[in-house]
Design a protein around this motif. Structure first.
Motif, PDB file in Angstrom:
ATOM      1  N   ALA A 302      53.590  33.514  30.022  1.00  0.00           N
ATOM      2  CA  ALA A 302      52.460  33.949  29.979  1.00  0.00           C
ATOM      3  C   ALA A 302      52.268  35.477  29.190  1.00  0.00           C
ATOM      4  N   LEU A 303      52.681  35.327  28.361  1.00  0.00           N
ATOM      5  CA  LEU A 303      51.803  36.432  27.394  1.00  0.00           C
ATOM      6  C   LEU A 303      51.796  36.753  26.240  1.00  0.00           C
ATOM      7  N   PRO A 304      50.992  34.934  25.535  1.00  0.00           N
ATOM      8  CA  PRO A 304      50.855  34.848  24.312  1.00  0.00           C
ATOM      9  C   PRO A 304      50.691  35.756  23.143  1.00  0.00           C
ATOM     10  N   LEU A 305      49.584  36.545  23.812  1.00  0.00           N
ATOM     11  CA  LEU A 305      49.201  37.443  22.503  1.00  0.00           C
ATOM     12  C   LEU A 305      50.120  38.401  22.445  1.00  0.00           C
ATOM     13  N   THR A 306      50.840  38.721  22.992  1.00  0.00           N
ATOM     14  CA  THR A 306      52.123  39.842  22.920  1.00  0.00           C
ATOM     15  C   THR A 306      52.796  38.805  21.827  1.00  0.00           C
ATOM     16  N   ALA A 307      53.043  37.655  22.486  1.00  0.00           N
ATOM     17  CA  ALA A 307      54.086  37.044  21.905  1.00  0.00           C
ATOM     18  C   ALA A 307      53.484  36.913  19.998  1.00  0.00           C
ATOM     19  N   ARG A 308      52.080  36.600  19.555  1.00  0.00           N
ATOM     20  CA  ARG A 308      51.649  36.322  18.459  1.00  0.00           C
ATOM     21  C   ARG A 308      51.409  38.029  17.293  1.00  0.00           C
ATOM     22  N   VAL A 309      50.924  38.772  18.487  1.00  0.00           N
ATOM     23  CA  VAL A 309      51.726  39.843  17.862  1.00  0.00           C
ATOM     24  C   VAL A 309      52.612  40.100  16.760  1.00  0.00           C
ATOM     25  N   VAL A 310      53.757  39.993  17.514  1.00  0.00           N
ATOM     26  CA  VAL A 310      54.964  40.636  17.012  1.00  0.00           C
ATOM     27  C   VAL A 310      55.224  39.462  15.694  1.00  0.00           C
ATOM     28  N   THR A 311      54.849  38.182  15.473  1.00  0.00           N
ATOM     29  CA  THR A 311      53.994  36.842  14.343  1.00  0.00           C
ATOM     30  C   THR A 311      53.915  37.596  13.678  1.00  0.00           C
ATOM     31  N   GLU A 312      52.574  37.984  13.999  1.00  0.00           N
ATOM     32  CA  GLU A 312      51.469  38.709  12.718  1.00  0.00           C
ATOM     33  C   GLU A 312      52.403  39.668  12.713  1.00  0.00           C
ATOM     34  N   THR A 313      53.026  40.549  13.339  1.00  0.00           N
ATOM     35  CA  THR A 313      53.689  42.085  12.890  1.00  0.00           C
ATOM     36  C   THR A 313      54.874  41.552  11.819  1.00  0.00           C
ATOM     37  N   LEU A 314      55.723  40.888  11.783  1.00  0.00           N
ATOM     38  CA  LEU A 314      56.587  40.173  11.365  1.00  0.00           C
ATOM     39  C   LEU A 314      55.766  39.804   9.860  1.00  0.00           C
ATOM     40  N   ARG A 315      54.907  39.062   9.665  1.00  0.00           N
ATOM     41  CA  ARG A 315      54.165  38.969   8.649  1.00  0.00           C
ATOM     42  C   ARG A 315      53.693  40.092   7.518  1.00  0.00           C
ATOM     43  N   LEU A 316      53.493  40.855   8.432  1.00  0.00           N
ATOM     44  CA  LEU A 316      52.829  41.932   7.111  1.00  0.00           C
ATOM     45  C   LEU A 316      53.737  43.044   6.867  1.00  0.00           C
ATOM     46  N   TYR A 317      54.739  42.860   8.104  1.00  0.00           N
ATOM     47  CA  TYR A 317      56.050  44.194   7.850  1.00  0.00           C
ATOM     48  C   TYR A 317      57.149  43.810   7.802  1.00  0.00           C
ATOM     49  N   ALA A 401      58.773  41.541  22.645  1.00  0.00           N
ATOM     50  CA  ALA A 401      58.161  40.658  22.715  1.00  0.00           C
ATOM     51  C   ALA A 401      58.225  42.188  24.194  1.00  0.00           C
ATOM     52  N   LEU A 402      59.569  41.683  24.833  1.00  0.00           N
ATOM     53  CA  LEU A 402      59.619  42.785  25.747  1.00  0.00           C
ATOM     54  C   LEU A 402      59.567  43.998  25.718  1.00  0.00           C
ATOM     55  N   ALA A 403      60.016  44.766  24.453  1.00  0.00           N
ATOM     56  CA  ALA A 403      59.711  45.952  24.322  1.00  0.00           C
ATOM     57  C   ALA A 403      57.970  46.304  24.439  1.00  0.00           C
ATOM     58  N   ILE A 404      57.475  45.485  23.060  1.00  0.00           N
ATOM     59  CA  ILE A 404      55.678  45.610  23.512  1.00  0.00           C
ATOM     60  C   ILE A 404      55.355  46.011  24.997  1.00  0.00           C
ATOM     61  N   ALA A 405      55.337  44.689  25.585  1.00  0.00           N
ATOM     62  CA  ALA A 405      54.803  44.118  26.966  1.00  0.00           C
ATOM     63  C   ALA A 405      55.535  45.512  27.611  1.00  0.00           C
ATOM     64  N   THR A 406      56.486  46.010  27.555  1.00  0.00           N
ATOM     65  CA  THR A 406      56.711  46.734  28.810  1.00  0.00           C
ATOM     66  C   THR A 406      56.040  48.594  28.576  1.00  0.00           C
TER      67      THR A 406
END
Length: 443
Positions: A302-317, A401-406
């Motif tokens: 239920a947290l798709p934006l959180t998952a995309r933040v992780v994916t995009e962070t891994l792309r940039l860095y 994802a769990l860390a960013i969300a929490t």
């Protein structure tokens, strides 16, 4: 019509030193600029000739033909000093056996159990934070991922997060980074204070893991953690891993779980702070789903934006920004001859910033993954590709994802103004210096 791939030697080599000064001075910019010269670019780093695969097709070939292009070369040989022949660094001849033995430890059925331990450690580590605290963000994320990784590895230990691995691993990861970035041979054998600290930390870590392995073997109990899985793993002939092999796997899991995930989390906070509209959308998603409580594994769908933040962070860095392979025999890469024994480098950082693959590649845009959820092989590779893809990729993205969300559900992380954050290379990219003020969100 077959694609023609270009090959060239990078300009600007100096007598004796070659391209080493430019590589050492500004490595990210230097590597990211290599595609302008060709798809396969030859460098000279001191006395060493190396090749850099710049085109996604060549990277895909390099990573999927793992018996032709084996683990080794400039970067992996340095890392092997620490990891030994663990799963991340072992040669192809040993990899298939190891992968089959270790795969059950990362089966999807075990992930909810690991995620429960992750959630407990994330909540426990952040419980001491107070409104207005000024924190060293990479150090705080490193403490958090140390607690999570130690818990998932050694759940039977009375205080897994307090195991004496934090300081040793910090010295080791910085030492590996220095060794990778010093391609000139022999520099790691000079008896400098840094080299002595590195050797001492490596020995301390070996002693900790030896003692833990002995304790687990004596107890003979399955604690549903990674070390228990390593001890119970068997190959097709019924043979288990030796203590030396288990040590190498433990060190591999420690570094992968601590350093790389901490770097990803640290970059996520810098990127979210710089893009308040995205941060506000993330807060809205978390408020709706979590209502202020810590995130659990069952919340993640239920947290798709959180998952995309992780994916995009891994792309940039991408934490592991450069890796190497070695040609096991004379080979042909993109139609160009590569001699046996040659080191071939590839850089996820380079690939992820190609404008012909990602529109506006320097822009932080998690929504690009709404339409680009399955990039072509070789274009997005923070975890590698093929048979040697990181076995803990889902483990790591779940933890992030769990860390960013929490954290984002309860806190706003605001970087200290006037202190520009730059990538600092240890064994992975990390933003330093990076201090920030914590502001508790209203709950």
């Amino acid at each position: 019509m077959p694609t023609t791939y270009t090959s060239a030697t990078a300009p600007g080599a100096l007598p004796l030193l070659g391209h080493a000064p430019a590589f050492l001075r500004r490595p990210l910019e230097f590597v990211a600029g290599l595609p302008a010269h060709g798809d396969l670019v030859r460098l000279r780093l001191g006395p060493l000739d190396v090749y850099v695969a710049c085109h996604p097709d060549l990277v895909r070939q390099l990573l999927t033909e793992d018996r032709t292009y084996d683990k080794g070369g400039l970067v992996l040989d340095k890392a092997r000093e620490v990891f030994g022949d663990g799963l991340a660094t072992c040669p192809a001849a040993a990899h298939r056996r190891q992968r089959r033995m270790l795969q059950p430890a990362f089966h999807r059925d075990r992930l909810p159990g690991y995620a429960a331990m992750m959630a407990e450690e994330i909540a426990g580590t952040t419980a001491s934070w107070s409104d207005g605290d000024v924190v060293d963000v990479p150090a705080a994320m490193y403490r958090l991922t140390t607690a999570v990784t130690a818990r998932c590895l050694f759940a039977a230990h009375e205080r897994a997060g307090a195991l004496p691995v934090h300081d040793s691993m910090d010295v080791i990861t910085r030492g590996v980074g220095r060794r990778v970035m010093m391609p000139l041979p022999g520099t790691d054998r000079i008896p400098t204070p840094g080299n002595r600290r590195f050797r001492r930390a490596r020995q301390d870590l070996k002693e900790v893991t030896r003692r833990l392995i002995a304790d687990y073997r004596a107890a003979g109990t399955d604690h549903n953690d990674l070390l228990s899985m390593l001890l119970s793993a068997r190959d097709e002939d019924g043979r288990g891993l030796t203590d030396a092999e288990i040590h190498d796997q433990v060190v591999t899991f420690l570094l992968a779980g601590m350093e790389t995930t901490a770097a990803t989390l640290s970059w996520a906070w810098t990127l979210l702070a710089a893009h308040p509209a995205i941060r506000d959308r993330l807060h809205a998603e978390l408020d709706t789903v979590l209502d202020g409580r810590p995130a659990r594994h069952e919340d993640l769908p239920a947290l798709p934006l959180t998952a995309r933040v992780v994916t995009e962070t891994l792309r940039l860095y991408p934490p592991v920004w450069i890796l190497s392979r070695v040609a096991a025999a004379d080979a042909e890469l993109g139609g160009h001859r590569v001699p046996a024994g040659a080191t071939i480098l590839f850089s996820p950082y380079l690939l992820h910033r190609r404008a012909d693959v990602f529109a506006c590649p320097a822009r932080f845009d998690p929504d690009r993954w709404l339409t680009n959820t399955r990039p072509s092989p070789g274009t997005y590779a923070p975890f590698g590709l093929g048979a040697r893809r990181c076995i803990g990729d889902v483990f790591g993205t779940t933890e992030a994802a769990l860390a960013i969300a929490t954290i984002a559900a309860r806190w706003t992380v605001t970087p200290t103004p006037g202190r520009p954050v730059r990538p600092t290379r240890s064994s992975s990219l990390s933003p330093r210096p990076f201090t920030a003020t914590l502001a508790r969100r209203p709950w």
